[in-house]
Design a protein around this motif. Sequence first.
Motif, PDB file in Angstrom:
ATOM      1  N   GLY A  17       0.828  -1.250  -0.070  1.00  0.00           N
ATOM      2  CA  GLY A  17      -0.014   0.145   0.103  1.00  0.00           C
ATOM      3  C   GLY A  17       0.788   1.370  -0.019  1.00  0.00           C
ATOM      4  O   GLY A  17       0.505   2.129  -0.576  1.00  0.00           O
ATOM      5  N   GLY A  18       2.091   1.526   0.778  1.00  0.00           N
ATOM      6  CA  GLY A  18       3.092   2.354   0.949  1.00  0.00           C
ATOM      7  C   GLY A  18       3.251   2.676  -0.452  1.00  0.00           C
ATOM      8  O   GLY A  18       3.462   3.896  -1.132  1.00  0.00           O
ATOM      9  N   ASN A  19       3.850   1.698  -1.195  1.00  0.00           N
ATOM     10  CA  ASN A  19       4.655   1.808  -2.548  1.00  0.00           C
ATOM     11  C   ASN A  19       3.576   2.294  -3.489  1.00  0.00           C
ATOM     12  O   ASN A  19       3.990   3.184  -4.373  1.00  0.00           O
ATOM     13  N   VAL A  20       2.205   1.907  -3.472  1.00  0.00           N
ATOM     14  CA  VAL A  20       1.437   2.520  -4.482  1.00  0.00           C
ATOM     15  C   VAL A  20       0.847   3.570  -4.261  1.00  0.00           C
ATOM     16  O   VAL A  20       0.612   4.738  -5.084  1.00  0.00           O
ATOM     17  N   TYR A  21       0.803   4.026  -2.797  1.00  0.00           N
ATOM     18  CA  TYR A  21       0.476   5.632  -2.407  1.00  0.00           C
ATOM     19  C   TYR A  21       1.661   6.445  -2.960  1.00  0.00           C
ATOM     20  O   TYR A  21       1.463   7.553  -3.513  1.00  0.00           O
ATOM     21  N   ASN A  22       2.755   6.086  -2.707  1.00  0.00           N
ATOM     22  CA  ASN A  22       3.952   6.945  -3.062  1.00  0.00           C
ATOM     23  C   ASN A  22       3.925   7.061  -4.703  1.00  0.00           C
ATOM     24  O   ASN A  22       4.170   8.252  -5.080  1.00  0.00           O
ATOM     25  N   ALA A  23       3.623   5.992  -5.276  1.00  0.00           N
ATOM     26  CA  ALA A  23       3.607   6.317  -6.661  1.00  0.00           C
ATOM     27  C   ALA A  23       2.671   7.120  -7.358  1.00  0.00           C
ATOM     28  O   ALA A  23       2.718   8.060  -7.934  1.00  0.00           O
ATOM     29  N   HIS A  24       1.484   7.089  -6.755  1.00  0.00           N
ATOM     30  CA  HIS A  24       0.232   8.097  -6.932  1.00  0.00           C
ATOM     31  C   HIS A  24       0.446   9.302  -6.639  1.00  0.00           C
ATOM     32  O   HIS A  24       0.157  10.518  -7.588  1.00  0.00           O
ATOM     33  N   LEU A  25       1.304   9.437  -5.531  1.00  0.00           N
ATOM     34  CA  LEU A  25       1.516  10.851  -5.033  1.00  0.00           C
ATOM     35  C   LEU A  25       2.353  11.524  -6.090  1.00  0.00           C
ATOM     36  O   LEU A  25       2.107  12.700  -6.309  1.00  0.00           O
ATOM     37  N   VAL A  26       3.346  10.949  -6.421  1.00  0.00           N
ATOM     38  CA  VAL A  26       4.486  11.345  -7.335  1.00  0.00           C
ATOM     39  C   VAL A  26       3.828  11.837  -8.641  1.00  0.00           C
ATOM     40  O   VAL A  26       3.958  13.155  -9.058  1.00  0.00           O
ATOM     41  N   ASP A  27       2.852  10.929  -9.041  1.00  0.00           N
ATOM     42  CA  ASP A  27       2.072  11.281 -10.280  1.00  0.00           C
ATOM     43  C   ASP A  27       1.311  12.491 -10.263  1.00  0.00           C
ATOM     44  O   ASP A  27       1.196  13.461 -11.134  1.00  0.00           O
ATOM     45  N   GLY A  28       0.594  12.585  -9.037  1.00  0.00           N
ATOM     46  CA  GLY A  28      -0.369  13.681  -8.921  1.00  0.00           C
ATOM     47  C   GLY A  28       0.534  15.182  -8.434  1.00  0.00           C
ATOM     48  O   GLY A  28       0.086  16.040  -9.059  1.00  0.00           O
ATOM     49  N   LEU A  29       1.557  14.976  -7.932  1.00  0.00           N
ATOM     50  CA  LEU A  29       2.489  16.126  -7.742  1.00  0.00           C
ATOM     51  C   LEU A  29       3.162  16.815  -9.273  1.00  0.00           C
ATOM     52  O   LEU A  29       2.816  18.101  -9.448  1.00  0.00           O
ATOM     53  N   LYS A  30       3.416  15.738  -9.912  1.00  0.00           N
ATOM     54  CA  LYS A  30       3.914  16.238 -11.539  1.00  0.00           C
ATOM     55  C   LYS A  30       2.754  16.938 -12.135  1.00  0.00           C
ATOM     56  O   LYS A  30       2.732  17.765 -12.967  1.00  0.00           O
ATOM     57  N   ALA A  31       1.669  16.249 -11.959  1.00  0.00           N
ATOM     58  CA  ALA A  31       0.339  16.801 -12.769  1.00  0.00           C
ATOM     59  C   ALA A  31       0.208  18.145 -12.049  1.00  0.00           C
ATOM     60  O   ALA A  31      -0.487  19.034 -12.901  1.00  0.00           O
ATOM     61  N   LEU A  32       0.539  18.498 -10.960  1.00  0.00           N
ATOM     62  CA  LEU A  32       0.095  19.650 -10.257  1.00  0.00           C
ATOM     63  C   LEU A  32       1.516  20.908 -10.735  1.00  0.00           C
ATOM     64  O   LEU A  32       1.250  22.049 -10.463  1.00  0.00           O
ATOM     65  N   GLY A  33       2.257  20.306 -11.580  1.00  0.00           N
ATOM     66  CA  GLY A  33       3.244  21.149 -12.119  1.00  0.00           C
ATOM     67  C   GLY A  33       4.711  21.192 -11.232  1.00  0.00           C
ATOM     68  O   GLY A  33       5.714  21.870 -11.395  1.00  0.00           O
ATOM     69  N   GLU A  34       4.705  20.144 -10.187  1.00  0.00           N
ATOM     70  CA  GLU A  34       5.999  20.128  -9.469  1.00  0.00           C
ATOM     71  C   GLU A  34       7.132  19.188  -9.994  1.00  0.00           C
ATOM     72  O   GLU A  34       6.774  18.470 -10.822  1.00  0.00           O
ATOM     73  N   ASP A  35       8.202  19.697  -9.652  1.00  0.00           N
ATOM     74  CA  ASP A  35       9.482  18.815 -10.028  1.00  0.00           C
ATOM     75  C   ASP A  35       9.493  17.733  -8.889  1.00  0.00           C
ATOM     76  O   ASP A  35       9.969  18.514  -7.699  1.00  0.00           O
ATOM     77  N   VAL A  36       9.448  16.838  -9.497  1.00  0.00           N
ATOM     78  CA  VAL A  36       9.669  15.655  -8.227  1.00  0.00           C
ATOM     79  C   VAL A  36      10.720  14.696  -8.469  1.00  0.00           C
ATOM     80  O   VAL A  36      11.044  14.308  -9.761  1.00  0.00           O
ATOM     81  N   GLU A  37      11.644  14.410  -7.580  1.00  0.00           N
ATOM     82  CA  GLU A  37      12.600  13.443  -7.417  1.00  0.00           C
ATOM     83  C   GLU A  37      12.480  12.391  -6.820  1.00  0.00           C
ATOM     84  O   GLU A  37      12.519  12.706  -5.540  1.00  0.00           O
TER      85      GLU A  37
END
Length: 362
Positions: A17-37
């Motif tokens: 569940g943690g891995n799935v959450y993290n992956a979706h969070l990254v996608d969501g932040l990028k969709a909001l225009g954030e630079d995510v590493e």
Amino acid sequence: MRRVRLLVPGNIRHSSGGNVYNAHLVDGLKALGEDVEVTAVEGAWPDASAHERRRLGSLLGAWEPGDRPGPVVVDGLIAVGAADELEFAAKAGRQTWILVHMPLPDTSLAASLRREARALRSATGVICTSSTAATTLAARGLEGVLVALPGTSAAALASGSDPLHLVAVAALLPNKDQLLLLEALAGIRDLPWTASLVGSDSADPTYAEAVRGAIIRLGLTDRVSVRGELSGQTLDAEWDRADLSLLMSQAEAYGMVVTESLARGIPAVVRDGTGAVEALAAGSPAGSEAPDAGGPPALPGAAVVLGTDPAPLESALRTWLTDPGLRARWHDAALAARTRLPGWDVTARTVLDAIALKAPGN
């Protein structure tokens, strides 16, 4: 542009569940225009070696003077094993957030709970992925915990099966308690149904072998299949044939598989007293109210009080299988919940707003 760095445990390779959450969070932040590493931090987290912890400290900027722009979000599994490094990062003025998927159990060693408390108190802020987790930390004296609930991806309605098909989507691990589930299923062999266990069988090979042995011992080889970890169209096909989802975890901060089930119009049965009850109520008008014995609001399933005796679960499943009216009510409630589940964009915005609130200059 600000860069958000997310540090995730490199030692959790199955679909947790943690891995799935993290992956979706990254996608969501990028969709909001954030630079995510995203950096997968190798180590036996939370019990990493001194060398692994020191390497984490370097990633946090704990040992280096000077400015390092942008916030760092650290997965809680890493953080609870690195209290010293997080404290040094705080002294160095780093903006470090901890994303807590599941707090340590209350039964943990006192020394482990103290390390968790030190790590969380050293952070710029703490974000929990469920209200259940936040309540646990608040009870331990941690103030100002924020909550960013998991989102849910849109999914096609499940077609269901004849005979009725039950699915338990979880890695084969002792905490997920598939052995108790199999004992309950053995008690309803007189009724028509099939079931699938879907989840990693390599995370704990010993337990996975015990699960396979129990299927044989209980005479369930013609009823229960162990599918392993599935993804993509194969997983979608397994969901499509399901009529009921089961999550019997002994401890669960939320249980995203429950909302994934509801997104397909599939009701769920969960263990009472866990965060999966919160997930079961996620799409209800009453929010996080626990399901009751039929009173309003109608919720898409049930929370069963369980210890080591499978009888209550066996009884709940027997009732669902033999009562068409109950099945219809649960299914209708799941269909209603499906339209109210928040998306991952809401999760990402919540996390981003939390980080921005304590950014330097605010």
